[in-house]
Design an enzyme around this catalytic site. Sequence first.
Site, short mmCIF file in Angstrom:
data_model
loop_
_atom_site.label_atom_id
_atom_site.label_comp_id
_atom_site.label_asym_id
_atom_site.label_seq_id
_atom_site.Cartn_x
_atom_site.Cartn_y
_atom_site.Cartn_z
N ASP A 167 37.85 42.59 37.54
CA ASP A 167 38.44 41.30 37.19
C ASP A 167 39.85 41.56 36.64
OD1 ASP A 167 39.19 38.86 36.11
OD2 ASP A 167 37.19 38.40 35.34
N HIS A 168 40.84 41.10 37.34
CA HIS A 168 42.23 41.39 36.95
C HIS A 168 42.61 40.68 35.65
CE1 HIS A 168 45.85 43.45 37.81
NE2 HIS A 168 45.70 43.48 39.12
#
Length: 478
Positions: free
Chosen positions: A448-449
């Site tokens: 998850d950026h």
Amino acid sequence: MAQVLEFKLPDLGEGLTEAEIVRWLVEVGDVVAIDQPVVEVETAKAMVEVPCPYGGVVTARFGEEGSELPVGAPLLTVAVGATEAPASPAPSTSSASSASGASSAGAPGAEESSAGSGNVLVGYGTGAPAARRRRIRPERVGTPAAPAPVVEPVPVPVAVPAATGEMNGQQGPVAVVSPLVRRLARQHEIDLRRLTGSGPDGLILRADVDSAIREAEEAARAQTRTVPAEPVVAEAPTAVAAAPAAAERIPLRGVRGAVADKLSRSRSEIPDATCWVDADATELMAARAAMNAASGPSGGPKVSVLALLARICTAALARYPELNSTVDTAAREIVRLPGVHLGFAAQTERGLVVPVVRDAHTRNAESIGAEIARLTELARTGNLSPAQLTGGTFTLNNYGVFGVDGSTPIINHPEAAMLGVGRIMPKPWVHNGELAVRQVVQLSLTFDHRVCDGGTAGGFLRYVADCVEQPAVLLRTL
């Protein structure tokens, strides 16, 4: 006097709102005991047998096999106190008085049955509310008791497939424990009541069902050979073309529906990115072989490659805790989680499930391996509980067992990352400055950026690869 009680589909926990009826275990007219399983249902989490909190005669069933019911919907009705034929009216005052006394003496037992067991069953509980106790007034001597009206339920007709219907006068459940065996029999229209189990006490095993399937297929082939072929009549040039076959529609429900919802939500909510690296796993495989050789022939279970990779992941998460977190979208906060509950993807006959190894950060490779083996067996037999399928903080996906090298994993929402592992196979590799054949594996990390940037994700993946290539690196964290 019989009291007709309605048993509703209980709350199965974990936020589940509906369940699919897989198989009825009782027929209308059967006598059931308190806490006896009456129906097998499948939720988005697991397949469970639901016990009835009442004892008596089943007067109606609601819902056919394969249909879905919401929590709180009626499952069946039970006539409590109706297992015996009603006594004939008393002809005299003394007889009426005796009957009245007997009714008063039996009333508490009836009330106790109607109240439900209240036991916690199969991890969920019957959820039966406490029944209101009625005060029973003794009848006056010499005054005949007025006949009490009997409430007759309106039974809903239930279509019973031939595979589960009444056979040779037998009723009730057959000697089958595994839900997978029952499902296999339903898929191939095998009547379990015609089978003789080869297991202990006549238990029907999968081998018995497989044998029945083969016999049915051979009988069908023999019948096909004996049917004479019909003459083929050529169609006229002006004949209308046959209509195309209708497309098959498969409902997205149960485990498949839950997986679809979770993956769709993951892709719509999480801005994910994937990085990957090839690693030389030759030393890891040699270390595993040495561990298993040191344990000896009777030194306990073998350490699996998946267990070693899981232990490497817990060490990497200790160094990079950003990836052991979740995002609270409402509060716009990143929540770093204190412990690692490691999920691992497992393919079963019911579909993809992700059992969770609790507190994996406190376990060594041997302990993690034993827990993975235990949960895998439960997944294979369809006996995982919802609690064993939820609460994960990081997932390990070994898709190499399917013979593929790489993939781009989809994050198991609401987690922040997933590590994918391809197959380990011999490839040409430069080792110590020379070309050699080494055991190579591809590792893929989807993250998850929002919780971290590429530097953190790359550092995590590089540490995992270093531990795979040089297992001695783990000694610094053990």
